[in-house]
Scaffold this active site. Structure first.
Site, PDB file in Angstrom:
ATOM      1  N   SER A 444       0.829  -1.212   0.000  1.00  0.00           N
ATOM      2  CA  SER A 444       0.000   0.000   0.000  1.00  0.00           C
ATOM      3  C   SER A 444       0.862   1.261   0.000  1.00  0.00           C
ATOM      4  O   SER A 444       1.593   1.518  -0.955  1.00  0.00           O
ATOM      5  CB  SER A 444      -0.964  -0.045   1.185  1.00  0.00           C
ATOM      6  N   LYS A 469      -0.690  -4.037  -3.448  1.00  0.00           N
ATOM      7  CA  LYS A 469      -1.989  -3.420  -3.154  1.00  0.00           C
ATOM      8  C   LYS A 469      -1.987  -2.023  -3.762  1.00  0.00           C
ATOM      9  O   LYS A 469      -1.403  -1.089  -3.235  1.00  0.00           O
ATOM     10  CB  LYS A 469      -2.253  -3.336  -1.651  1.00  0.00           C
TER      11      LYS A 469
END
Length: 502
Positions: A444, A469
């Protein structure tokens, strides 16, 4: 009653023609009295018609030469009375225009005979007016039947559901809403889903979000929203694990994969590593368990225990861990000296960034300044097992290392919608050599930072492929204190690399 479209052609309506109305000097004999003749075909374009028999009076000239009445060559047209306006005002308009026409033509002699035409038009008007009123009553009755929906008597629970629906409608990244009609879903839910209590409303919202098939878009009850916010502010009570779904290509068994374990936390001390798979929590299988349901089960009051079944390589472990308050201090640093052939050894500043909470960017700046005071020659930024956190903090930390350049592209279903870049005004360490360490627990916001440093050729990356992600979520609070976590965008690195699930 047949309702016509706004630009329909009413060729089947009775039309009337006024002929032999004006004196023709070239004619051998003049008609003494105007006659109303029925014409078989006189299609007329009806604008905004609401009845099938509009009032239409039309004079077709049969003269051998055109007659010029004033500045227009269309003076032979008499007014058209439209039924979607007031019947009486239209008849008044007809009379006024008739008077003006009579004065222009100086046909006082035939004015009385024109009265027959007007009487005819009034009869047609009354007939059409009656049909218009009947049609209006039909439309009103249809409107009443359509209005028998929940939108006319919305309860407090309905309004909360609609508030959640609107947030998804405005913010969700996929405007196809997983291939469904989002408006139709709203109407069907208001009709069919029970929303008599707050619990039923919460269930209806969760059911709505489930249709998106996005595990990162989820509903949070008020207490869960508070817990999420506390997690980004510095501390959590649990066992110190970040978890995610196993990627499809890595051959992981069914369950939830460990992204990272907080240094010094209960899970880290028990030997749980990145890539391990949690098979069960308190004897409940995680095979079909969502990551946020699992996170809720892992958290709890300080001093309570939780049982885990974990697969670590070929080995299966059964662990009993005690929950404790896990400090989320995001940065640790130290000075590393590397022997060199010369008189001075190489001095490297090592910075370990474990999460992106509200303190992250400030802590990184402080660590850089502290290490610089020790005359470091280069930096190592360790992003291993950093599962992400607050997106803005990732952007701010990238600005610390870059003098200029694009940091990330924010994209939706239509392409790039926003660009985050830097002009160097917030740079703290833009020139010293920099190496970045990553592994499969880097996810992320960590991947955004690593991608920005790599694509701008500011740093060299070492380690393993990262988690993958590439979606960004935002948190929205509803009026009752509950909230929604919504996937609002996907991102691409400065080289336009989409790493989601890669």
């Amino acid at each position: 009653m047949e309702v016509l479209a706004s630009s329909a052609t009413a060729s089947s309506c009775p039309h009337f023609v006024i002929s032999n109305l004006y004196k023709n000097p070239n004619s051998a004999s003049m008609a003494a009295t105007p006659q109303v003749l029925q014409r078989k075909y006189a299609p007329v374009r009806i604008v905004e018609a609401r009845a099938k028999a509009p009032l239409m009076c039309l004079k077709i000239t049969s003269l051998k030469r055109p007659i010029n009445y004033g500045n227009t060559d269309r003076a032979w047209l008499l007014p058209i009375c439209r039924l979607n306006q007031s019947f009486f005002s239209q008849c008044s308009l007809f009379s006024v225009r008739y008077s003006k026409l009579k004065k222009k033509l100086r046909l006082k002699k035939y004015a009385g005979s024109l009265h027959k035409v007007i009487s005819c038009s009034e009869k047609i008007g009354r007939h059409a007016f009656v049909r218009f009123v009947v049609g209006l009553m039909v439309v009103m009755s249809v409107s009443v039947s359509v209005s028998e929906s929940p939108s006319w008597a919305l309860t407090e629970e309905n309004l909360l559901f609609l508030e959640a629906w609107r947030m998804i409608d405005r913010a969700y990244v996929d405007k196809s809403f997983n291939g469904q009609s989002w408006f139709r879903y709203r109407e069907n839910a208001l009709r069919n889903e029970p929303m008599n209590t707050r619990e039923e409303t919460y269930m209806a919202i969760k059911k709505m979000l489930a249709t998106l098939e996005d595990p990162f878009t989820r509903f949070l009850e008020p207490e869960k929203l508070k817990s999420l916010r506390s997690g980004t502010q510095g501390a959590l009570t649990g066992i110190g694990l970040s978890i995610g779904y196993p990627t499809k290509f890595d051959g992981s068994p069914a369950g939830l994969v460990v992204i990272s374990a907080s240094p010094g936390g209960p899970a880290n001390r028990a030997g749980i590593l990145s890539g391990d798979v949690i098979l069960a929590i308190d004897d409940t299988s995680t095979e079909t368990m969502g990551i946020y349901d699992a996170a809720e089960r892992l958290q709890g009051s300080e001093g309570s225990s939780v049982k885990l079944t974990v697969r670590s390589g070929p080995e299966i472990k059964h662990l009993d861990l005690m929950r404790e308050k896990v400090s989320l201090n995001p940065v640790t640093s130290r000075l590393c000296s590397v022997p060199a052939s010369g008189k001075d050894s190489l001095r490297i500043g090592y910075i370990k960034l474990t999460s992106f909470n509200q303190n992250a960017s400030g802590a990184v700046k402080e660590a850089i300044n502290t290490l610089r005071s020790n005359n470091v020659n280069a930096f190592v930024l360790d992003l291993r097992d950093n599962s992400g956190g607050l997106f803005p903090e990732g952007i701010e930390i990238a600005k610390i290392w870059l003098d200029k350049g694009v940091i990330v592209y924010i994209c939706d279903s239509r392409g790039v919608r926003d660009i985050y870049d830097t002009d160097g005004s917030k740079a703290v360490a833009p020139s010293e050599p920099l190496a970045v360490l990553v592994n499969k627990g880097t996810a992320s916001a960590s991947e955004i930072l690593a991608g920005a440093l790599k694509d701008n050729k500011r740093a060299v990356l070492f380690g393993e492929p990262t988690f993958g992600k590439g979606k960004i979520q935002s948190v929205f609070e509803l009026s009752d204190g509950s909230g929604l976590v919504v996937t609002v965008a996907r991102y691409e690195t400065p080289a336009h690399t989409d790493i989601d699930k890669v």
